[in-house]
Design a protein around this motif. Structure first.
Motif, mmCIF file in Angstrom:
data_model
loop_
_atom_site.group_PDB
_atom_site.id
_atom_site.type_symbol
_atom_site.label_atom_id
_atom_site.label_comp_id
_atom_site.label_asym_id
_atom_site.label_seq_id
_atom_site.Cartn_x
_atom_site.Cartn_y
_atom_site.Cartn_z
ATOM 1 N N ALA A 179 -22.467 31.636 1.120
ATOM 2 C CA ALA A 179 -22.967 31.444 2.484
ATOM 3 C C ALA A 179 -24.345 32.095 2.673
ATOM 4 N N GLU A 221 -15.303 30.389 8.860
ATOM 5 C CA GLU A 221 -16.526 31.029 8.401
ATOM 6 C C GLU A 221 -17.585 30.698 9.439
ATOM 7 N N SER A 242 -23.764 35.842 7.111
ATOM 8 C CA SER A 242 -22.578 35.054 7.446
ATOM 9 C C SER A 242 -21.364 35.965 7.410
ATOM 10 N N HIS A 243 -20.275 35.493 7.976
ATOM 11 C CA HIS A 243 -19.050 36.279 7.973
ATOM 12 C C HIS A 243 -17.830 35.375 7.853
ATOM 13 N N LYS A 274 -21.801 30.898 10.283
ATOM 14 C CA LYS A 274 -23.134 31.182 9.774
ATOM 15 C C LYS A 274 -23.856 32.068 10.778
ATOM 16 N N ALA A 275 -24.769 32.852 10.265
ATOM 17 C CA ALA A 275 -25.523 33.786 11.112
ATOM 18 C C ALA A 275 -26.330 33.032 12.145
#
Length: 93
Positions: free
Chosen positions: A74, A90, A78-79, A92-93
Motif C-alpha cells: 500500500a 484497508e 496507509s493502514h 489509503k492515506a
C-alpha cells in the motif's frame, strides 16, 4: 509503564465496558502498549510496524504476516483495520 508494571489505564477495557466506558488508546509502538489493551480492543487501526511489533502481533494471535503484506504493498501512511481480530478494510492515506 512497561509491560510488567501495573497500569490502571489497562483496566478500562476489562472493567469499563460493562459500565459503558470506552476509550481510544494510541501508541507509537504496538509492542509497548499493554497486552490487556491490545487483546481486549474490539477494533485496531494498524499502520506500518517494525519487525518487533509484527512479532508481538503474531504472539497475540493476530494475522501479522497478512497485515505486513497488505501494508507493504500500500502507499505510505496507509493502514489496516482489524475488527474482532479480522482484517475488515484497508484505507489509503
Amino acid at each position: 509503564p512497561g509491560q510488567g508494571a501495573y497500569n490502571p489505564i489497562s483496566e478500562i477495557p476489562l472493567r469499563g465496558r460493562s459500565r459503558g466506558i470506552f476509550g481510544w488508546f494510541i501508541g507509537q509502538r504496538l509492542a509497548d502498549v499493554d497486552k490487556k489493551l491490545v487483546t481486549q480492543a474490539r477494533e485496531l487501526v494498524i499502520f506500518r510496524l517494525t519487525e518487533h511489533d509484527y512479532s508481538y502481533l503474531r504472539r497475540l494471535g493476530y494475522p501479522a504476516d497478512e497485515i505486513r503484506e497488505r501494508l507493504e504493498k500500500a502507499p505510505e501512511f496507509s493502514h489496516v483495520v482489524l475488527i474482532d481480530g479480522q482484517i475488515t478494510k484497508e484505507a489509503k492515506a
